[in-house]
Design a protein around this motif. Structure first.
Motif, PDB file in Angstrom:
ATOM      1  N   GLU A 750      26.960 -32.930  -6.295  1.00 37.21           N
ATOM      2  CA  GLU A 750      26.675 -31.724  -6.756  1.00 37.21           C
ATOM      3  C   GLU A 750      26.848 -31.735  -8.212  1.00 37.21           C
ATOM      4  OE1 GLU A 750      26.051 -28.784  -4.918  1.00 37.21           O
ATOM      5  OE2 GLU A 750      25.676 -30.321  -3.186  1.00 37.21           O
ATOM      6  N   TRP A 751      28.204 -32.391  -8.806  1.00 34.24           N
ATOM      7  CA  TRP A 751      27.988 -32.341 -10.370  1.00 34.24           C
ATOM      8  C   TRP A 751      26.857 -33.090 -11.099  1.00 34.24           C
ATOM      9  CZ3 TRP A 751      27.891 -35.522 -14.158  1.00 34.24           C
ATOM     10  CH2 TRP A 751      28.131 -35.193 -15.521  1.00 34.24           C
ATOM     11  N   LEU A 752      26.258 -34.037 -10.432  1.00 40.68           N
ATOM     12  CA  LEU A 752      25.338 -34.759 -11.021  1.00 40.68           C
ATOM     13  C   LEU A 752      24.036 -34.034 -10.918  1.00 40.68           C
ATOM     14  CD1 LEU A 752      24.557 -37.534 -12.327  1.00 40.68           C
ATOM     15  CD2 LEU A 752      24.268 -38.407 -10.004  1.00 40.68           C
ATOM     16  N   MET A 753      23.803 -33.381  -9.861  1.00 41.48           N
ATOM     17  CA  MET A 753      22.585 -32.597  -9.688  1.00 41.48           C
ATOM     18  C   MET A 753      22.672 -31.548 -10.790  1.00 41.48           C
ATOM     19  SD  MET A 753      21.169 -30.868  -6.208  1.00 41.48           S
ATOM     20  CE  MET A 753      22.536 -29.846  -5.960  1.00 41.48           C
ATOM     21  N   ASP A 754      23.594 -30.894 -10.913  1.00 42.73           N
ATOM     22  CA  ASP A 754      23.740 -29.861 -11.837  1.00 42.73           C
ATOM     23  C   ASP A 754      23.456 -30.056 -13.243  1.00 42.73           C
ATOM     24  OD1 ASP A 754      24.055 -28.239  -9.710  1.00 42.73           O
ATOM     25  OD2 ASP A 754      26.234 -27.880  -9.917  1.00 42.73           O
ATOM     26  N   ASN A 755      24.085 -31.235 -13.691  1.00 41.85           N
ATOM     27  CA  ASN A 755      24.034 -31.726 -14.961  1.00 41.85           C
ATOM     28  C   ASN A 755      23.084 -32.816 -15.529  1.00 41.85           C
ATOM     29  OD1 ASN A 755      26.608 -30.281 -16.290  1.00 41.85           O
ATOM     30  ND2 ASN A 755      27.144 -31.049 -14.229  1.00 41.85           N
ATOM     31  N   VAL A 756      22.494 -33.472 -14.696  1.00 40.59           N
ATOM     32  CA  VAL A 756      21.692 -34.766 -14.942  1.00 40.59           C
ATOM     33  C   VAL A 756      20.585 -34.639 -15.957  1.00 40.59           C
ATOM     34  CG1 VAL A 756      20.346 -34.991 -13.175  1.00 40.59           C
ATOM     35  CG2 VAL A 756      20.790 -36.899 -14.493  1.00 40.59           C
ATOM     36  N   LEU A 757      19.948 -33.345 -15.811  1.00 38.23           N
ATOM     37  CA  LEU A 757      18.529 -32.894 -16.576  1.00 38.23           C
ATOM     38  C   LEU A 757      18.850 -31.984 -17.520  1.00 38.23           C
ATOM     39  CD1 LEU A 757      16.183 -33.306 -13.544  1.00 38.23           C
ATOM     40  CD2 LEU A 757      16.468 -34.784 -15.471  1.00 38.23           C
ATOM     41  N   THR A 758      20.047 -31.356 -17.736  1.00 32.78           N
ATOM     42  CA  THR A 758      20.362 -30.295 -18.591  1.00 32.78           C
ATOM     43  C   THR A 758      20.247 -30.668 -20.051  1.00 32.78           C
ATOM     44  OG1 THR A 758      22.834 -30.485 -18.305  1.00 32.78           O
ATOM     45  CG2 THR A 758      21.785 -29.264 -16.641  1.00 32.78           C
ATOM     46  N   GLY A 759      20.663 -31.917 -20.385  1.00 30.59           N
ATOM     47  CA  GLY A 759      20.644 -32.253 -21.869  1.00 30.59           C
ATOM     48  C   GLY A 759      22.016 -32.134 -22.481  1.00 30.59           C
ATOM     49  N   LYS A 760      22.939 -31.472 -21.433  1.00 30.51           N
ATOM     50  CA  LYS A 760      24.323 -31.368 -21.973  1.00 30.51           C
ATOM     51  C   LYS A 760      24.841 -32.473 -22.279  1.00 30.51           C
ATOM     52  CE  LYS A 760      28.695 -28.877 -20.676  1.00 30.51           C
ATOM     53  NZ  LYS A 760      29.419 -27.955 -19.731  1.00 30.51           N
ATOM     54  N   TYR A 761      24.837 -33.666 -21.620  1.00 36.86           N
ATOM     55  CA  TYR A 761      25.399 -34.943 -21.816  1.00 36.86           C
ATOM     56  C   TYR A 761      24.359 -35.907 -22.213  1.00 36.86           C
ATOM     57  CZ  TYR A 761      29.222 -32.457 -19.321  1.00 36.86           C
ATOM     58  OH  TYR A 761      30.258 -31.451 -18.826  1.00 36.86           O
ATOM     59  N   LYS A 762      25.013 -37.010 -22.998  1.00 42.43           N
ATOM     60  CA  LYS A 762      23.916 -37.988 -23.376  1.00 42.43           C
ATOM     61  C   LYS A 762      23.712 -38.884 -22.343  1.00 42.43           C
ATOM     62  CE  LYS A 762      23.928 -36.811 -27.699  1.00 42.43           C
ATOM     63  NZ  LYS A 762      22.556 -36.398 -28.493  1.00 42.43           N
ATOM     64  N   PRO A 763      22.727 -39.665 -22.058  1.00 41.77           N
ATOM     65  CA  PRO A 763      22.548 -40.422 -21.126  1.00 41.77           C
ATOM     66  C   PRO A 763      22.968 -41.713 -21.403  1.00 41.77           C
ATOM     67  CG  PRO A 763      20.299 -39.717 -22.109  1.00 41.77           C
ATOM     68  CD  PRO A 763      21.363 -39.006 -22.765  1.00 41.77           C
ATOM     69  N   TYR A 764      23.731 -42.062 -22.109  1.00 40.77           N
ATOM     70  CA  TYR A 764      24.088 -43.248 -22.592  1.00 40.77           C
ATOM     71  C   TYR A 764      24.792 -44.141 -21.480  1.00 40.77           C
ATOM     72  CZ  TYR A 764      22.675 -41.392 -27.282  1.00 40.77           C
ATOM     73  OH  TYR A 764      21.997 -40.932 -28.329  1.00 40.77           O
ATOM     74  N   ASN A 765      24.909 -45.488 -21.797  1.00 44.26           N
ATOM     75  CA  ASN A 765      25.920 -46.280 -20.940  1.00 44.26           C
ATOM     76  C   ASN A 765      26.036 -47.591 -21.856  1.00 44.26           C
ATOM     77  OD1 ASN A 765      23.278 -47.939 -20.723  1.00 44.26           O
ATOM     78  ND2 ASN A 765      22.589 -46.567 -19.062  1.00 44.26           N
ATOM     79  N   VAL A 766      26.801 -48.409 -21.054  1.00 41.92           N
ATOM     80  CA  VAL A 766      27.116 -49.700 -21.747  1.00 41.92           C
ATOM     81  C   VAL A 766      26.854 -50.672 -20.795  1.00 41.92           C
ATOM     82  CG1 VAL A 766      28.872 -51.258 -22.711  1.00 41.92           C
ATOM     83  CG2 VAL A 766      28.951 -48.581 -22.926  1.00 41.92           C
ATOM     84  N   VAL A 767      25.368 -50.935 -20.644  1.00 38.01           N
ATOM     85  CA  VAL A 767      24.832 -51.978 -19.761  1.00 38.01           C
ATOM     86  C   VAL A 767      25.128 -53.357 -19.962  1.00 38.01           C
ATOM     87  CG1 VAL A 767      22.525 -52.126 -20.641  1.00 38.01           C
ATOM     88  CG2 VAL A 767      22.924 -51.961 -18.053  1.00 38.01           C
ATOM     89  N   PHE A 768      25.516 -53.528 -21.191  1.00 42.53           N
ATOM     90  CA  PHE A 768      25.745 -54.933 -21.519  1.00 42.53           C
ATOM     91  C   PHE A 768      26.334 -54.883 -23.086  1.00 42.53           C
ATOM     92  CE2 PHE A 768      24.657 -59.378 -21.594  1.00 42.53           C
ATOM     93  CZ  PHE A 768      24.514 -59.890 -23.088  1.00 42.53           C
ATOM     94  N   SER A 769      26.914 -55.970 -23.361  1.00 41.08           N
ATOM     95  CA  SER A 769      27.597 -56.000 -24.654  1.00 41.08           C
ATOM     96  C   SER A 769      27.802 -57.563 -25.023  1.00 41.08           C
ATOM     97  CB  SER A 769      29.121 -55.535 -24.479  1.00 41.08           C
ATOM     98  OG  SER A 769      30.141 -56.205 -23.953  1.00 41.08           O
ATOM     99  N   GLY A 770      28.378 -57.825 -26.016  1.00 37.29           N
ATOM    100  CA  GLY A 770      28.623 -59.215 -26.467  1.00 37.29           C
ATOM    101  C   GLY A 770      30.056 -59.424 -25.990  1.00 37.29           C
ATOM    102  N   SER A 771      30.381 -60.773 -25.831  1.00 34.61           N
ATOM    103  CA  SER A 771      31.701 -61.269 -25.431  1.00 34.61           C
ATOM    104  C   SER A 771      32.909 -60.703 -26.504  1.00 34.61           C
ATOM    105  CB  SER A 771      31.723 -62.762 -25.183  1.00 34.61           C
ATOM    106  OG  SER A 771      31.570 -63.413 -26.388  1.00 34.61           O
TER     107      SER A 771
END
Length: 881
Positions: A750-771
């Motif tokens: 429910e939270w995700l549905m309410d917020n994922v498209l609002t632009g209130k939160y950045k859609p960033y992630n850490v999908v990969f990094s250096g060692s």
């Protein structure tokens, strides 16, 4: 003469003084008269005709209009202020009739006569006090939208109309649904099988509901078509049918998988509406991912455009700057577009995972074909083209050495001319008013420029087996698309042979197969020591398709492992196991032939290692166990996919090693990972979300911590996906699913549905990094029993940092004696003690961790989570609800 002058003065004094207007008029007349005199002569022009006239003509009227306008504005503001003060009665202590709470809501303490009010949230009353709404004999109607339908054909009451009538809140047009009170009991009446309770943002604070009574509640999955079954609210969501009684957990009634009514003896009955249509959210997420795919390739032009490859999904190289607000701004703004296989592989797989859900959105054929076209360019050109061995970055051919090396193209372009890059960054900082940050950023930029050679990596088993898993998925999704994949992967069994060749075999003592990165060994020491018995065998998945001997050969060609040593990353282990599992179940390449005893040993040993890592919480060193993937939620979902494949596959499974993995992963994910995920949820009322670390260590100008939750969308999505995949089998929740899992799924979705498209939160992630996330992750500071340069020159254990070099080999061969290892942990290595405690990715010394973020990855993950939520919305079995 004097008398003549006196007479002139007297004459002039006798002339009456004229106004500026009159003087201007006379002057105009004299000028007109003079212009008609075409003969030489003299026109009398007295001084008072020629005096200055000041403000003349239209200018005067403009001034008057301006002054009148100012007076009107002032008077209007005074009137408005008087009206506000008169109605709301503002005094020095505030208003008697209106008060704003800290959460932004407005409270009318003494009542108000309002003809119309827009309700943006629940209608709330005071605790233990009645909430009265009256309208002089007419019903008070709360309108919040119209009735809508869902794909099942059921009618969904979505706040269409709710009004108070004689102590009962009623929902129109469903007059047969009502909530009322009878003494100490709250009464809930529903008389239709076509109504799902999902509705109306109304909370009755004056209710003391300790029990609820239903009349003919009918559901496709929960058949309670009996007269007045008792629903107790003393326990939590989840249910056990006992004749006509249902015990419900968490003070929540769920109908067809949706949290419908919250019952609380202190707060009464609350029914929350969905502000956004779930189908529309999923469709918009699908469109967002589709539009993000690069369809117009571009070339690199400094400060103008990046090199963008056709068919890839975007990802950006960023730095985890954290601390003050300036760092937060730079973390957000600074980034470098990156072409790589990994993100495109994963986004495509997530899209296919969503498509296999009931009513799941499917990617277009072109969308998949374009991605496959891009992925095909990442086959390692140093191996035969069809053997499915992939690299992470695009490759470039070195004519001198005859070797293909890969690296981040755009980053290489940027750092090629360091003075130009430094000048550009300084200018940008100046424009942002952040010039003072250059002194702190300069060492980072220099380090990236100088260490670019470290990115010249060989092929890896991660991309390789994620690609094989993609092929297995395509074989079931679309035969034509699978054929397109198979064109470039017809000999994928070569990847299986490479897996056996480069596997880590710690009990063999061989230099190539028995040696591992000193950081990996610290994480694995306890586990390997417990297995170290005479004659013990073992083989584990590694990251790089290379060994020490080959690293020495290819070192000068910039086709080498980071720090010249292989490592074990449990996320890579999970991705490899998924690729193998999916390939076996899809019958790719004849698994009876290639899944031999050696591969089975690697499969079984690696699954044991993954299960152990989960149960031990990565030995308290996630920075070493999750070497390239800091997000544990990504790891949990990657691993849960293996479990879901195994549990949903026809039984018996083809190989005993798969049964072994099923048992081990089932125990670790359900008994260890699940509690860790559940504890990560932060509840805010009926909603909940998950934060990892990105954006959660910034401080404002007053030094107060501010949590920005920049990975909140991604982390919540992945946590939900992990729970779905861990606790479902063939699209059904297991009867043993814990109540808290349901609670997190409902609240998080429910939270995700309410917020994922609002632009209130950045859609960033850490999908990969250096060692290397900080200096504590450098391998030189960890115990090792191999310490030498690649040319064979050995180093003294007492060397300081002056001995460090890119051709240094700092590794562990075999199994350390326990007492020797503990002694080395107490000693300095290159002048530093071994870091034995992990303080988090936002620790002060972890200021400049590079990471890869992909917005399509976040949106695709959210789409998958919500697609599963929609699929299970009407698909909870009796035992699971």
């Amino acid at each position: 003469m004097e008398k003549s002058m006196e007479k002139e003065v007297a004459t002039r004094a006798a002339v009456p003084q004229k106004s500026m207007f009159q003087a201007a008029r006379d002057k105009k007349r004299a000028r007109r008269y003079h212009s008609r005199n075409f003969t030489l002569g003299y026109v009398k022009a007295d001084n008072h005709y020629l005096s200055r006239a000041g403000l003349r003509g239209r200018k005067r009227w403009l001034l008057v209009a301006l002054i009148v306008s100012v007076y009107c504005v002032v008077i209007g503001q005074l009137l408005i202020t008087s009206v506000i003060l008169g109605i709301l009665r503002f005094k020095t202590g505030g208003s008697e009739y209106l008060r704003f709470e800290s959460d932004g809501s407005a409270v009318l303490p003494r009542g108000a006569d309002i003809a119309y009010a827009q309700v943006l949230g629940p209608v709330l009353g005071y605790f233990n006090e009645s909430l009265t709404l009256s309208s002089h004999g007419y019903p008070v109607v709360l309108e919040a939208g119209n009735q809508r339908n869902v794909p099942t054909g059921d009618h969904v009451l979505n706040s269409s109309q709710a009004y108070f009538d004689a102590g009962t809140v009623r929902f129109a047009p469903f007059s047969n649904f009502s909530v009322g009170t009878a003494g100490e009991r709250g009464l809930l009446f529903v008389n239709s099988s076509l109504v799902m309770l999902q509705a109306a943002a109304v909370k009755l604070k004056n209710m003391t509901a300790t029990e609820a009574v239903t009349k003919e509640v009918v559901s496709a999955q929960i058949d309670l078509a009996v007269s007045s079954p008792l629903i107790s609210v003393s326990s939590v969501l989840g249910a056990s049918l006992q004749g006509s009684q249902v015990t419900v957990a968490s003070k929540t009634i769920g109908v067809k998988g949706q949290v419908a009514i919250n019952l609380d003896g202190r707060k009464g009955v609350g029914v929350r509406s969905l502000p956004t249509n779930l189908n529309e959210v999923i469709a918009e997420l699908q469109s967002t991912v589709l539009k993000s795919q690069v369809l117009v390739p571009t070339s690199f032009k400094f400060a103008i455009s990046y090199d963008k490859q056709f068919g890839v999904y975007p990802s950006t190289i960023k730095v985890n700057l954290h601390g003050n607000k300036d760092y937060a701004l730079l973390r957000d703004l600074a980034g470098c577009f990156d072409n790589n296989a990994f993100v495109t592989l994963w986004v495509t797989q997530i899209l296919l995972e969503a498509a296999r859900q009931p009513l799941g959105p499917a990617p277009t054929n072109n969308q998949v074909l374009y991605a496959l076209q891009a992925i095909s360019s990442y086959h390692d050109n140093n191996h035969p083209m069809n053997d499915s061995i992939l690299v992470f970055w695009p490759q470039a051919y070195n004519k001198t050495t005859g070797v293909w090396s890969c690296g981040p193209q755009n980053l290489a372009h940027l750092t090629k001319d360091y003075p130009k890059l430094a000048a550009y960054i300084q200018k940008v900082l100046d424009d942002l008013g952040l010039s003072s940050l250059w002194n702190k950023l300069q060492p980072v930029v220099e380090a990236i420029s100088q260490s670019l050679l470290a990115f010249g990596i060989p092929a890896d088993f991660d991309d390789t087996f994620v690609n094989i898993g993609l092929g297995a998925m395509l074989s079931k999704f679309s035969p034509p698309l699978f054929q397109a994949w198979n064109t470039n992967n017809s000999d994928f069994v070569q990847a299986i042979r490479a897996l056996k060749k480069y596997a880590y075999r710690p009990f063999d003592g061989d230099l190539d197969s028995g040696t591992i990165d000193s950081r990996t060994y610290l994480f694995l020491h306890e586990y390997l020591s417990s297995l170290n018995t005479p004659g013990q065998q073992g083989a584990y998945v590694v990251t790089w398709v290379q060994n020490i001997t080959e690293d020495i050969v290819y070192y000068e060609s910039n086709y080498k492992m980071p720090f010249n040593m292989n490592n074990v990353d449990v996320t890579v282990c999970s991705n490899v196991l998924y690729g193998i599992t999916a390939a076996i179940l899809a019958d790719l390449g004849g698994p009876q032939e290639w899944f031999d005893l050696d591969v089975q040993m690697i499969y079984q040993n690696t699954s044991d290692l993954i299960a152990w890592a989960i149960s031990k919480n990565f030995s308290g060193r996630p920075d070493l166990a999750l070497t390239y993937y800091p997000s544990r939620f990504n790891f949990y979902w990657f691993t849960s996919r293996i479990l879901n494949l195994l549990t949903s596959a026809p039984k018996p499974l083809p190989f005993d090693a798969m049964d072994h993995a099923l048992m081990g992963l089932s125990d670790s994910l359900r008994n260890y990972a699940t509690p860790a995920i559940v504890q990560s949820f932060t509840f805010e009322g009926d909603l909940a979300y998950v934060d990892d670390f990105l954006g959660d260590a910034d401080h404002n100008v007053f030094g107060k911590l501010e949590k920005r939750g920049e990975d909140r969308l991604s982390s919540t999505s992945m946590a939900l996906n992990a729970l779905f995949y861990t606790w479902t089998e063939n699209g059904q929740f297991l009867s043993s699913t814990p109540a808290e899992v349901y609670q997190c799924i409902f609240a998080g979705s429910e939270w995700l549905m309410d917020n994922v498209l609002t632009g209130k939160y950045k859609p960033y992630n850490v999908v990969f990094s250096g060692s290397v996330k900080s200096t504590s992750d450098l391998p030189f500071f960890y115990p090792a029993n191999i310490l030498e340069y690649l040319n064979g020159t050995k180093l003294s254990p007492n060397c300081n940092t002056s001995c460090l070099s890119t051709d240094l080999l700092n590794a562990v061969n075999g199994i350390f004696n326990e007492s020797d290892y503990q002694q080395q942990l107490k000693e300095k290595h290159f002048g530093e003690y071994t870091p034995q405690t992990f303080y988090g990715y936002n620790a002060p010394d972890n200021q400049f961790m590079p990471f890869w973020s992909s917005e399509p990855f976040t949106y695709a993950s959210a789409m998958l989570a919500l697609t599963q939520y929609r699929a299970h919305f009407n698909n909870l079995n009796d035992g699971g609800h």
